[in-house]
Write a protein that holds these residues in place. Structure first.
Motif, short mmCIF file in Angstrom:
data_model
loop_
_atom_site.label_atom_id
_atom_site.label_comp_id
_atom_site.label_asym_id
_atom_site.label_seq_id
_atom_site.Cartn_x
_atom_site.Cartn_y
_atom_site.Cartn_z
N ASN B 51 -5.92 -30.46 -38.21
CA ASN B 51 -7.08 -30.26 -39.30
C ASN B 51 -6.40 -30.52 -40.63
O ASN B 51 -6.94 -29.66 -41.48
N MET B 52 -5.59 -31.43 -40.59
CA MET B 52 -5.08 -31.64 -41.95
C MET B 52 -5.74 -32.96 -42.71
O MET B 52 -6.21 -33.83 -42.29
N LEU B 53 -5.83 -32.60 -44.16
CA LEU B 53 -6.33 -33.66 -44.94
C LEU B 53 -5.05 -33.55 -45.95
O LEU B 53 -4.50 -32.68 -46.48
N ILE B 54 -5.05 -35.03 -46.46
CA ILE B 54 -3.66 -35.01 -47.41
C ILE B 54 -4.15 -35.53 -48.30
O ILE B 54 -4.97 -36.89 -48.57
N VAL B 55 -4.15 -35.11 -49.97
CA VAL B 55 -4.57 -35.76 -50.95
C VAL B 55 -3.45 -36.31 -51.60
O VAL B 55 -2.42 -35.51 -51.86
N SER B 56 -3.62 -37.61 -52.08
CA SER B 56 -2.38 -38.36 -52.44
C SER B 56 -2.83 -38.91 -53.66
O SER B 56 -4.10 -39.26 -53.83
N PRO B 57 -1.96 -39.13 -54.92
CA PRO B 57 -2.43 -39.96 -56.30
C PRO B 57 -2.72 -41.11 -55.97
O PRO B 57 -2.22 -41.75 -54.95
N GLY B 58 -3.61 -41.86 -56.35
CA GLY B 58 -4.14 -43.17 -56.18
C GLY B 58 -3.08 -44.32 -56.99
O GLY B 58 -1.94 -43.64 -57.34
N SER B 59 -3.11 -45.48 -56.80
CA SER B 59 -2.34 -46.45 -57.57
C SER B 59 -2.84 -46.76 -58.85
O SER B 59 -3.79 -46.78 -59.14
N MET B 225 -14.77 -29.15 -37.41
CA MET B 225 -16.14 -29.35 -37.64
C MET B 225 -16.44 -29.54 -39.29
O MET B 225 -17.32 -30.16 -39.70
N TYR B 226 -15.34 -29.01 -40.13
CA TYR B 226 -15.58 -29.00 -41.52
C TYR B 226 -14.87 -30.16 -42.13
O TYR B 226 -14.93 -30.24 -43.39
N MET B 227 -14.23 -31.02 -41.37
CA MET B 227 -13.48 -31.96 -42.12
C MET B 227 -14.01 -32.73 -43.05
O MET B 227 -13.61 -33.03 -44.03
N ASP B 228 -15.16 -33.48 -42.64
CA ASP B 228 -15.81 -34.42 -43.27
C ASP B 228 -16.52 -33.70 -44.47
O ASP B 228 -16.48 -34.41 -45.70
N GLN B 229 -17.10 -32.66 -44.52
CA GLN B 229 -17.60 -31.64 -45.64
C GLN B 229 -16.24 -31.21 -46.63
O GLN B 229 -16.65 -31.73 -47.93
N VAL B 230 -15.57 -30.92 -46.02
CA VAL B 230 -14.01 -30.36 -47.03
C VAL B 230 -13.83 -31.55 -47.67
O VAL B 230 -13.72 -31.72 -49.16
N GLN B 231 -13.63 -32.71 -47.08
CA GLN B 231 -13.06 -34.14 -47.74
C GLN B 231 -14.00 -34.47 -48.63
O GLN B 231 -13.39 -34.74 -49.93
N ASN B 232 -15.38 -34.50 -48.59
CA ASN B 232 -16.16 -34.84 -49.48
C ASN B 232 -16.31 -34.05 -50.64
O ASN B 232 -16.17 -34.22 -51.79
N ASP B 233 -16.21 -32.34 -50.39
CA ASP B 233 -15.95 -31.53 -51.39
C ASP B 233 -14.71 -31.79 -52.20
O ASP B 233 -14.95 -31.55 -53.39
N ILE B 234 -13.74 -32.22 -51.87
CA ILE B 234 -12.42 -32.41 -52.46
C ILE B 234 -12.56 -33.60 -53.30
O ILE B 234 -12.34 -33.56 -54.51
N GLU B 235 -13.19 -34.56 -52.92
CA GLU B 235 -13.43 -35.80 -53.81
C GLU B 235 -14.42 -35.60 -55.03
O GLU B 235 -14.12 -36.04 -56.12
N VAL B 236 -15.31 -34.93 -54.65
CA VAL B 236 -16.38 -34.52 -55.74
C VAL B 236 -15.69 -33.72 -56.82
O VAL B 236 -15.80 -34.04 -58.06
#
Lengths: 243, 397
Positions: B51-59, B225-236
């Motif tokens: 259940n891992m999300l990885i946030v990395s810097p963009g280019s 089940m929270y993967m998509d939601q958390v991913q979205n929250d992080i992006e926002v």
């Protein structure tokens, strides 16, 4: 020997009327059988003779329900069988006719006992009963001690006796023997003809196809086929009294 | 009856079965290799953390040539702290940096990957400390020069000695070893997971790399089940923090390992299907072999069929006799094929070093298939036999 009940009336086992068998040879139609009328009574021992090409084999095939006539009527045991389907003919052969062939036609990979029991498989009889009956008829032809032998371990005369046991095992009304002694020496021929005469003595109907006059005289009735018709019929109606 | 006939032609029956044996065996072995690849991939993805999300810097995209992904310096430790504080359904957040350095103990030296991490890293990577302790928040705050080392590093620098409490030099700076990680062995991707030195994130940033940003932030979500939601929250949240408005491109990426896993699964399923279908073709070829031999068998036994028919065998009797024979070939061939396939798959695992996974499905399917093939390819010869004219058949020499 368990006897089949012989019906008291002297009715005909076989009754052929106007049997024709036509073959198309190119443009021409050839009649292998050209109008045969024939009655065979219960308990008769008939010899069917004729040169090759006379239609003798064709007649034998039709009598043995291996083939159907082009036209005419064939009543076997009072039942019309001339136009039955393949499977109905197979059933009729199984129940009413026992075959003995010139080249024995035993299956080489199974024992004599299993060969004798073969028709019983197709009559739907259980394994234990099959063995019992097959053993009984092997004993009748004097080969009880050869039950487990393979056909190729037996002499020609012995093989033909196995074949006769097989013809008898389903207790058919008619035994059809096609040149049964054709491949045998004189001594074996004697033995086989003795067996046929004994069978005749117990009231079986036997049709013997042969081209040897000395074999034919063992029968009570001699039929000569020539060019698709019966040209001579001697000793008609002689039936041994069955005690 | 069928067995008698097959036994009488032992060699021929065996050769006929060979087609089916090879077919079934190949299907099972090939599919087990495919399944092995799949389980390897799944394991390696799971070992990255579930259940891992990885946030990395963009280019970087400022002017002309773009930099590589992760080349931007916008992702900060504070971003990680904000994610931890503001987003729900998160278990752990672990920012990290890494670099490759020469590590020295006395006259031994070793080049390895140095990871700067927070204490949560231990939970997120499910690491266990064999002796000593892991990095603490206190170490983080004080920017302590302490290190936790992996088994491979320990072996190369200290041999059999216990490294805990000893000093090593990382990039010529002295570090005290406070812990030894339990060996995790090689990852299924072929990476040695024990070849690592772990130091506090702050120490790495300020004393080693001289940077203020982080290279990646791993986020473990509490439930799939929270993967998509958390991913979205992080992006926002990150767009807000980085002041990205409107249609401007993100200066970070949030990668979802489940989508990676799905892609990998699709790929391995394709591989499995490919291998299986190649093997399946050999199964069909095996079936045609059965048909061939049964055809020969029918011709050879014409006389036998004639005899049986004369004695009263019906169409169905003869049909069944030959069908049963070909089905028996299929069944016996199938059983031997299963044994061969399983053996082959063990052999591949043992000799080739592949992981193979034998599952029930290919066994059942290929067995059913082999019986079906026996039946299907037996029909034609059996019909041919059953339709023979008894007179012709008796005359056959």
């Amino acid at each position: 020997m368990k006897e089949k009940k012989i019906k008291s009336s002297a009715e005909h086992v076989i009754r052929l009327r106007g049997i024709k068998k036509l073959y198309q040879m190119g443009q021409q139609q050839v009649a292998a059988l050209d109008g045969i009328d024939l009655d065979i009574k219960r308990g008769e021992f008939a010899a069917l003779m004729g040169p090759s090409g006379s239609g003798k084999s064709t007649l034998m095939n039709i009598l043995g329900c291996l083939d159907r006539p082009t036209c005419g009527s064939y009543e076997l045991e009072g039942r019309e069988v001339a136009h039955l389907s393949d499977d109905e003919l197979a059933l009729t052969r199984n129940r009413h006719i026992g075959f003995v062939f010139q080249n024995f036609n035993l299956l080489s990979r199974i024992s004599s006992l299993d060969n004798v029991a073969l028709p019983l498989i197709y009559a739907g009889i259980g394994a234990r009963e099959r063995r019992k009956r097959a053993m009984h008829f092997l004993d009748t032809v004097g080969l009880a001690d050869r039950a487990e032998h393979m056909p190729n371990e037996l002499s020609g005369g012995q093989r033909q006796r196995v074949a006769i046991a097989r013809a008898l095992v389903n207790e058919p009304e008619i035994i059809m023997a096609d040149e049964p002694t054709g491949n045998l020496d004189t001594k074996s021929t004697r033995e086989i003809m003795d067996i046929f005469q004994k069978l005749h003595g117990t009231g079986r109907t036997i049709i013997l196809v042969t081209h040897e006059p000395e074999i034919a005289v063992c029968a009570n009735r001699q039929l000569l086929v020539r060019d698709g018709v019966i040209t001579r019929d001697e000793g008609k109606g002689v039936v041994l009294d069955v005690v | 009856m069928a067995f008698t006939a097959l036994y009488a032609n032992k060699l021929r029956s065996l050769l006929t079965m060979l087609g089916i044996i090879i077919g079934v065996g190949a299907v099972i072995a090939m599919v087990s290799v495919g399944m092995g690849v799949r389980s390897n991939v799944q394991e390696s993805i799971a070992s990255l953390g579930s259940n891992m999300l990885i946030v990395s810097p963009g280019s970087s995209n400022r002017g002309g040539p773009r930099g590589a992904a992760g080349s931007m310096q916008t992702l900060k430790y504070d971003d990680a702290k904000a994610i931890q504080a503001k987003i729900k359904n998160i278990d752990f957040v672990s920012p990290s940096v890494s670099g490759s350095y020469q590590v020295v103990n006395g006259n031994q030296n070793w080049n390895t990957s140095v990871q700067g991490v927070t204490p949560e890293y231990m939970d997120i990577k499910s690491l266990t400390v064999e002796s000593g302790s892991f990095i603490t928040n206190d170490n983080m705050n004080k920017r302590d020069r302490v290190a936790v080392i992996g088994a491979t590093v320990a072996e190369n620098l200290f041999g059999a000695e216990n490294p805990v409490g000893r000093n090593i030099r990382v990039n010529n700076q002295p570090f005290r070893v406070i812990g030894l990680l339990e060996s995790k062995g090689q990852s299924s991707m072929g990476q040695d997971q024990d070849d690592v030195v772990i130091i506090p994130l702050t120490t790495a940033q300020e004393r080693m790399l001289g940077i203020t940003y982080v290279q990646s932030v791993s986020v473990q979500v509490s439930d799939a089940m929270y993967m998509d939601q958390v991913q979205n929250d992080i992006e926002v949240l990150l767009r807000q923090r980085h002041r990205i408005i409107g249609d401007n491109e993100d200066d970070f990426h949030v990668r979802n390992l489940t989508s990676l896993m799905e892609t990998m699964n699709q790929t391995t399923t394709m591989i499995t299907l490919l291998l299986g279908s190649v093997a399946g073709i050999s199964l069909i070829v095996g079936g045609i072999g059965i048909m061939n031999i049964m055809m020969v068998s029918v011709t050879e036994r014409t006389r036998e069929i004639g005899i049986r028919k004369a004695l009263g065998a019906t169409f169905n009797n003869i049909m069944m006799q030959f069908l049963i024979e070909s089905v028996v070939i299929g069944v016996i061939g199938g059983i031997i094929g299963i044994a061969v396939g399983c053996g082959l798959s063990y052999a591949i695992a043992g000799v080739g070093g592949f992981t193979t996974v034998i599952t029930l499905a290919p066994i059942l399917i290929s067995f059913t298939f082999s019986v079906g093939i026996g039946l299907l390819f037996g029909i034609l010869p059996a019909r041919k036999a059953a339709r023979l004219d008894p007179i012709e058949a008796l005359r056959y020499e």
